[in-house]
Design a protein around this motif. Structure first.
Motif, PDB file in Angstrom:
ATOM      1  N   UNK A  49       0.831  -1.211   0.000  1.00  0.00           N
ATOM      2  CA  UNK A  49       0.000   0.000   0.000  1.00  0.00           C
ATOM      3  C   UNK A  49       0.863   1.257   0.000  1.00  0.00           C
ATOM      4  N   UNK A  50       1.879   1.280   0.847  1.00  0.00           N
ATOM      5  CA  UNK A  50       2.755   2.453   0.936  1.00  0.00           C
ATOM      6  C   UNK A  50       3.399   2.728  -0.420  1.00  0.00           C
ATOM      7  N   UNK A  51       3.889   1.676  -1.074  1.00  0.00           N
ATOM      8  CA  UNK A  51       4.534   1.835  -2.382  1.00  0.00           C
ATOM      9  C   UNK A  51       3.514   2.286  -3.429  1.00  0.00           C
ATOM     10  N   UNK A  52       2.322   1.657  -3.436  1.00  0.00           N
ATOM     11  CA  UNK A  52       1.290   2.018  -4.417  1.00  0.00           C
ATOM     12  C   UNK A  52       0.856   3.477  -4.247  1.00  0.00           C
ATOM     13  N   UNK A  53       0.586   3.880  -3.003  1.00  0.00           N
ATOM     14  CA  UNK A  53       0.140   5.260  -2.756  1.00  0.00           C
ATOM     15  C   UNK A  53       1.218   6.259  -3.158  1.00  0.00           C
ATOM     16  N   UNK A  54       2.468   5.903  -2.888  1.00  0.00           N
ATOM     17  CA  UNK A  54       3.563   6.805  -3.233  1.00  0.00           C
ATOM     18  C   UNK A  54       3.696   6.925  -4.745  1.00  0.00           C
ATOM     19  N   UNK A  55       3.559   5.806  -5.459  1.00  0.00           N
ATOM     20  CA  UNK A  55       3.609   5.872  -6.926  1.00  0.00           C
ATOM     21  C   UNK A  55       2.470   6.738  -7.461  1.00  0.00           C
ATOM     22  N   UNK A  56       1.282   6.594  -6.881  1.00  0.00           N
ATOM     23  CA  UNK A  56       0.159   7.432  -7.310  1.00  0.00           C
ATOM     24  C   UNK A  56       0.471   8.912  -7.095  1.00  0.00           C
ATOM     25  N   UNK A  57       1.013   9.237  -5.915  1.00  0.00           N
ATOM     26  CA  UNK A  57       1.348  10.634  -5.619  1.00  0.00           C
ATOM     27  C   UNK A  57       2.356  11.191  -6.615  1.00  0.00           C
ATOM     28  N   UNK A  58       3.302  10.359  -7.035  1.00  0.00           N
ATOM     29  CA  UNK A  58       4.356  10.795  -7.957  1.00  0.00           C
ATOM     30  C   UNK A  58       3.952  10.601  -9.417  1.00  0.00           C
ATOM     31  N   UNK A  59       2.767  10.032  -9.614  1.00  0.00           N
ATOM     32  CA  UNK A  59       2.252   9.798 -10.965  1.00  0.00           C
ATOM     33  C   UNK A  59       3.182   8.902 -11.790  1.00  0.00           C
ATOM     34  N   UNK A  60       3.619   7.806 -11.181  1.00  0.00           N
ATOM     35  CA  UNK A  60       4.446   6.830 -11.899  1.00  0.00           C
ATOM     36  C   UNK A  60       3.866   5.433 -11.714  1.00  0.00           C
ATOM     37  N   UNK A  61       4.184   4.556 -12.672  1.00  0.00           N
ATOM     38  CA  UNK A  61       3.750   3.163 -12.610  1.00  0.00           C
ATOM     39  C   UNK A  61       4.970   2.273 -12.716  1.00  0.00           C
ATOM     40  N   UNK A  62       5.187   1.455 -11.707  1.00  0.00           N
ATOM     41  CA  UNK A  62       6.317   0.527 -11.717  1.00  0.00           C
ATOM     42  C   UNK A  62       5.778  -0.817 -11.252  1.00  0.00           C
ATOM     43  N   UNK A  63       6.134  -1.907 -11.960  1.00  0.00           N
ATOM     44  CA  UNK A  63       5.693  -3.228 -11.483  1.00  0.00           C
ATOM     45  C   UNK A  63       6.222  -3.486 -10.070  1.00  0.00           C
ATOM     46  N   UNK A  64       5.350  -3.997  -9.198  1.00  0.00           N
ATOM     47  CA  UNK A  64       5.736  -4.224  -7.801  1.00  0.00           C
ATOM     48  C   UNK A  64       6.969  -5.121  -7.679  1.00  0.00           C
ATOM     49  N   UNK A  65       7.139  -6.020  -8.652  1.00  0.00           N
ATOM     50  CA  UNK A  65       8.271  -6.959  -8.596  1.00  0.00           C
ATOM     51  C   UNK A  65       9.610  -6.214  -8.587  1.00  0.00           C
ATOM     52  N   UNK A  66       9.625  -5.005  -9.148  1.00  0.00           N
ATOM     53  CA  UNK A  66      10.862  -4.212  -9.179  1.00  0.00           C
ATOM     54  C   UNK A  66      11.333  -3.820  -7.781  1.00  0.00           C
ATOM     55  N   UNK A  67      10.391  -3.811  -6.823  1.00  0.00           N
ATOM     56  CA  UNK A  67      10.753  -3.401  -5.468  1.00  0.00           C
ATOM     57  C   UNK A  67      11.202  -4.587  -4.617  1.00  0.00           C
ATOM     58  N   UNK A  68      11.203  -5.784  -5.214  1.00  0.00           N
ATOM     59  CA  UNK A  68      11.539  -6.996  -4.479  1.00  0.00           C
ATOM     60  C   UNK A  68      12.918  -6.976  -3.850  1.00  0.00           C
ATOM     61  N   UNK A  69      13.858  -6.301  -4.520  1.00  0.00           N
ATOM     62  CA  UNK A  69      15.237  -6.276  -4.014  1.00  0.00           C
ATOM     63  C   UNK A  69      15.545  -5.041  -3.176  1.00  0.00           C
ATOM     64  N   UNK A  70      14.548  -4.189  -2.969  1.00  0.00           N
ATOM     65  CA  UNK A  70      14.786  -2.962  -2.199  1.00  0.00           C
ATOM     66  C   UNK A  70      15.044  -3.328  -0.734  1.00  0.00           C
ATOM     67  N   UNK A  71      16.230  -2.969  -0.256  1.00  0.00           N
ATOM     68  CA  UNK A  71      16.607  -3.322   1.118  1.00  0.00           C
ATOM     69  C   UNK A  71      16.038  -2.330   2.125  1.00  0.00           C
ATOM     70  N   UNK A  72      15.789  -1.107   1.660  1.00  0.00           N
ATOM     71  CA  UNK A  72      15.335  -0.071   2.586  1.00  0.00           C
ATOM     72  C   UNK A  72      14.565   1.015   1.836  1.00  0.00           C
ATOM     73  N   UNK A  73      14.116   2.008   2.579  1.00  0.00           N
ATOM     74  CA  UNK A  73      13.314   3.083   1.985  1.00  0.00           C
ATOM     75  C   UNK A  73      14.127   3.839   0.932  1.00  0.00           C
ATOM     76  N   UNK A  74      15.418   4.006   1.184  1.00  0.00           N
ATOM     77  CA  UNK A  74      16.279   4.674   0.205  1.00  0.00           C
ATOM     78  C   UNK A  74      16.267   3.974  -1.142  1.00  0.00           C
ATOM     79  N   UNK A  75      16.299   2.636  -1.118  1.00  0.00           N
ATOM     80  CA  UNK A  75      16.244   1.871  -2.375  1.00  0.00           C
ATOM     81  C   UNK A  75      14.915   2.103  -3.093  1.00  0.00           C
ATOM     82  N   UNK A  76      13.823   2.146  -2.333  1.00  0.00           N
ATOM     83  CA  UNK A  76      12.502   2.375  -2.926  1.00  0.00           C
ATOM     84  C   UNK A  76      12.479   3.742  -3.608  1.00  0.00           C
ATOM     85  N   UNK A  77      12.995   4.749  -2.908  1.00  0.00           N
ATOM     86  CA  UNK A  77      13.054   6.105  -3.450  1.00  0.00           C
ATOM     87  C   UNK A  77      13.899   6.126  -4.732  1.00  0.00           C
ATOM     88  N   UNK A  78      15.041   5.423  -4.730  1.00  0.00           N
ATOM     89  CA  UNK A  78      15.905   5.371  -5.921  1.00  0.00           C
ATOM     90  C   UNK A  78      15.196   4.739  -7.107  1.00  0.00           C
TER      91      UNK A  78
END
Length: 86
Positions: A49-78
């Motif tokens: 939910x946090x990732x989806x809402x943030x993508x909506x706020x930023x008006x971007x679409x990224x497959x959720x699988x791309x966040x699978x390797x994100x170790x922390x919030x910094x990785x998600x932001x990158x």
């Protein structure tokens, strides 16, 4: 670059707002980009939910699988920054 660090801190602020919506009892002043969503108490549904809402706020679409390797919030932001600037 300055614009990149501005974008990253803007995205981080949006993620923090979304975290607070989902985990209202969390003390956001303790949260840094080095923390993982799991570490701060977000379960798998919360994290999605946090990732989806943030993508909506930023008006971007990224497959959720791309966040699978994100170790922390910094990785998600990158990941979001890269997608927005492709």
């Amino acid at each position: 670059s300055l614009s990149k660090s501005l974008c990253l801190s803007f995205s981080f602020e949006i993620i923090k707002e979304n975290i607070l919506d989902i985990i209202p009892e969390l003390d956001l002043s303790e949260v840094t980009m080095k923390d993982s969503l799991k570490e701060i108490g977000a379960n798998s549904v919360d994290r999605a939910d946090i990732i989806m809402f943030t993508m909506e706020s930023l008006n971007i679409r990224i497959p959720m699988v791309k966040f699978g390797n994100a170790a922390n919030i910094g990785d998600i932001v990158d990941i979001m920054y890269e997608a927005k600037n492709e």
